[in-house]
Design an enzyme around this catalytic site. Structure first.
Site, PDB file in Angstrom:
ATOM      1  N   THR A  88     -22.073  30.927 -41.173  1.00  0.00           N
ATOM      2  CA  THR A  88     -22.532  30.410 -42.411  1.00  0.00           C
ATOM      3  C   THR A  88     -22.783  28.812 -42.140  1.00  0.00           C
ATOM      4  OG1 THR A  88     -21.908  30.078 -44.859  1.00  0.00           O
ATOM      5  CG2 THR A  88     -20.013  30.111 -43.104  1.00  0.00           C
ATOM      6  N   ASP A  89     -23.867  28.368 -43.171  1.00  0.00           N
ATOM      7  CA  ASP A  89     -23.921  27.094 -43.454  1.00  0.00           C
ATOM      8  C   ASP A  89     -22.908  26.212 -43.966  1.00  0.00           C
ATOM      9  OD1 ASP A  89     -24.506  28.648 -45.636  1.00  0.00           O
ATOM     10  OD2 ASP A  89     -25.445  26.764 -46.577  1.00  0.00           O
ATOM     11  N   LYS A 102     -14.516  30.592 -41.762  1.00  0.00           N
ATOM     12  CA  LYS A 102     -15.411  31.012 -40.986  1.00  0.00           C
ATOM     13  C   LYS A 102     -15.809  30.059 -39.936  1.00  0.00           C
ATOM     14  CE  LYS A 102     -18.276  33.646 -41.634  1.00  0.00           C
ATOM     15  NZ  LYS A 102     -18.323  35.055 -41.385  1.00  0.00           N
ATOM     16  N   TRP A 105     -27.462  31.389 -47.708  1.00  0.00           N
ATOM     17  CA  TRP A 105     -28.174  31.789 -48.894  1.00  0.00           C
ATOM     18  C   TRP A 105     -28.604  33.104 -48.782  1.00  0.00           C
ATOM     19  CZ3 TRP A 105     -31.316  27.297 -51.541  1.00  0.00           C
ATOM     20  CH2 TRP A 105     -30.522  26.056 -51.530  1.00  0.00           C
ATOM     21  N   ALA A 151     -17.144  40.387 -43.636  1.00  0.00           N
ATOM     22  CA  ALA A 151     -16.475  39.004 -43.666  1.00  0.00           C
ATOM     23  C   ALA A 151     -15.668  39.077 -45.173  1.00  0.00           C
ATOM     24  CB  ALA A 151     -17.486  37.764 -43.600  1.00  0.00           C
ATOM     25  N   TYR A 152     -14.925  38.063 -45.363  1.00  0.00           N
ATOM     26  CA  TYR A 152     -14.494  37.716 -46.623  1.00  0.00           C
ATOM     27  C   TYR A 152     -15.537  36.730 -47.220  1.00  0.00           C
ATOM     28  CZ  TYR A 152     -11.456  36.215 -50.632  1.00  0.00           C
ATOM     29  OH  TYR A 152     -11.109  35.944 -51.903  1.00  0.00           O
ATOM     30  N   TYR A 201     -13.373  28.923 -47.680  1.00  0.00           N
ATOM     31  CA  TYR A 201     -14.308  30.072 -47.087  1.00  0.00           C
ATOM     32  C   TYR A 201     -15.173  29.274 -45.829  1.00  0.00           C
ATOM     33  CZ  TYR A 201     -18.590  32.596 -46.039  1.00  0.00           C
ATOM     34  OH  TYR A 201     -19.861  33.234 -45.519  1.00  0.00           O
ATOM     35  N   GLY A 242     -22.264  45.693 -46.699  1.00  0.00           N
ATOM     36  CA  GLY A 242     -22.694  44.356 -47.269  1.00  0.00           C
ATOM     37  C   GLY A 242     -24.085  44.142 -47.263  1.00  0.00           C
ATOM     38  N   GLN A 243     -24.883  43.176 -47.600  1.00  0.00           N
ATOM     39  CA  GLN A 243     -26.131  42.989 -47.592  1.00  0.00           C
ATOM     40  C   GLN A 243     -26.852  43.209 -46.192  1.00  0.00           C
ATOM     41  OE1 GLN A 243     -27.499  39.777 -50.287  1.00  0.00           O
ATOM     42  NE2 GLN A 243     -25.476  38.930 -49.962  1.00  0.00           N
TER      43      GLN A 243
END
Length: 281
Positions: A103-104, A131, A152, A62-63, A127, A11-12
């Site tokens: 996540t936000d 989370k 983001w 994560a998904y 989602y 992933g990133q």
């Protein structure tokens, strides 16, 4: 030598950690893809964790397909909730340090000021629900864990808004981007460095933290910055979210207050434009 296990290695954030890892040879790095760490198979996940025996886990896996999660709710909850619960339990029982990335999207977007870690959560899509359940399970099973909410996320790796904009700006003469969803981007390379800094810091302070780059912008303004740094000639128009239909709702406002993480870990967080420019270099 501390052994750091990175889930979601492709992933990133995982990819950016891989780039940075060569600068930190004091750690033994284990980068686990979906085969090495199977977040959707809990029985196998238990076995894999016991075989690897890490000292630290960066749970970046994560998904993350926000729209697809609406129809793949069970899978999203297995990966984002039940696997996190299992990892948290394992880390607590084996005295392993855990940093879990969230996540936000745990927020509903109804705020008009930057959200701190105590702000009320109320996800508006599957989602975000999955989370949030993962966060709560993480804190319950391992009160010594650290959770970092981010927003983001983009990088040179994987699928993200910046790469999509780059492609569209090359393919089209004009694009429309929503201008009424407010937040701040996160360069995955910056967040990856923060994860490393926390492990190297002289203290470990459990709890929930927010992290994104500095700045308060819309997706439209973000697109304009991408156009600027990429030198694209494509025309970018701002539109209302109501004109851009997606299967999953997005929070209208999810700007994160980063005061806690800056003060606790003595961080200087770069402005989103500086980090975006770095990605283009």
């Amino acid at each position: 030598m501390k052994k750091i296990l990175v889930t979601g290695a492709n992933g990133q954030i995982g990819s950016e950690l891989f780039v940075l890892s060569t600068s930190y040879p004091e750690f033994e790095w284990i980068f686990a893809d979906r085969i090495k760490i199977t977040l959707d198979n809990l029985e196998l996940l238990k076995i894999q964790l016991n075989e690897i025996k890490p000292n630290v886990i960066f749970n970046c896996g994560a998904y993350t397909d926000v729209d697809k999660a609406e129809t793949e709710k069970e899978l999203a909850f297995i990966i984002n909730y039940l696997a996190v619960e299992l990892i948290a339990k394992y880390t607590y029982e084996n005295n392993v340090k855990l940093i879990h990335v969230s996540t936000d999207y745990v927020f509903d977007g109804s705020s008009s000021s930057a959200l701190n870690e105590e702000a009320e959560t109320n996800p508006i899509n599957v989602y975000g629900e999955s989370k949030l359940k993962g966060e709560l399970a993480c804190l319950k099973e391992n009160p010594n864990s650290i959770i970092i909410r981010t927003s983001w996320v983009y990088s040179k790796f994987g699928k993200n808004f910046v790469k999509t904009m780059q492609r569209l700006m090359l393919e089209r003469d004009e694009i429309n981007v929503v201008n009424d969803q407010i937040g701040s981007p996160t360069y995955a390379a910056d967040l990856a460095q923060v994860l490393i800094n926390i492990v190297r810091f002289c203290g470990w302070f459990p709890g929930v933290y927010n992290y994104s780059n500095e700045g308060e912008i819309s997706w439209y303004e973000f697109a304009l910055s991408i156009k600027e740094f990429g030198g694209y000639s494509c025309k970018v128009e701002g539109i209302a979210s109501s004109l851009y239909h997606t299967p999953a709702k997005r929070p209208r406002f999810s700007l994160l207050d980063k005061k806690k993480i800056k003060e606790t870990y003595n961080l200087e967080i770069p402005c989103y434009k500086k980090s975006l420019k770095n990605m283009f270099i």
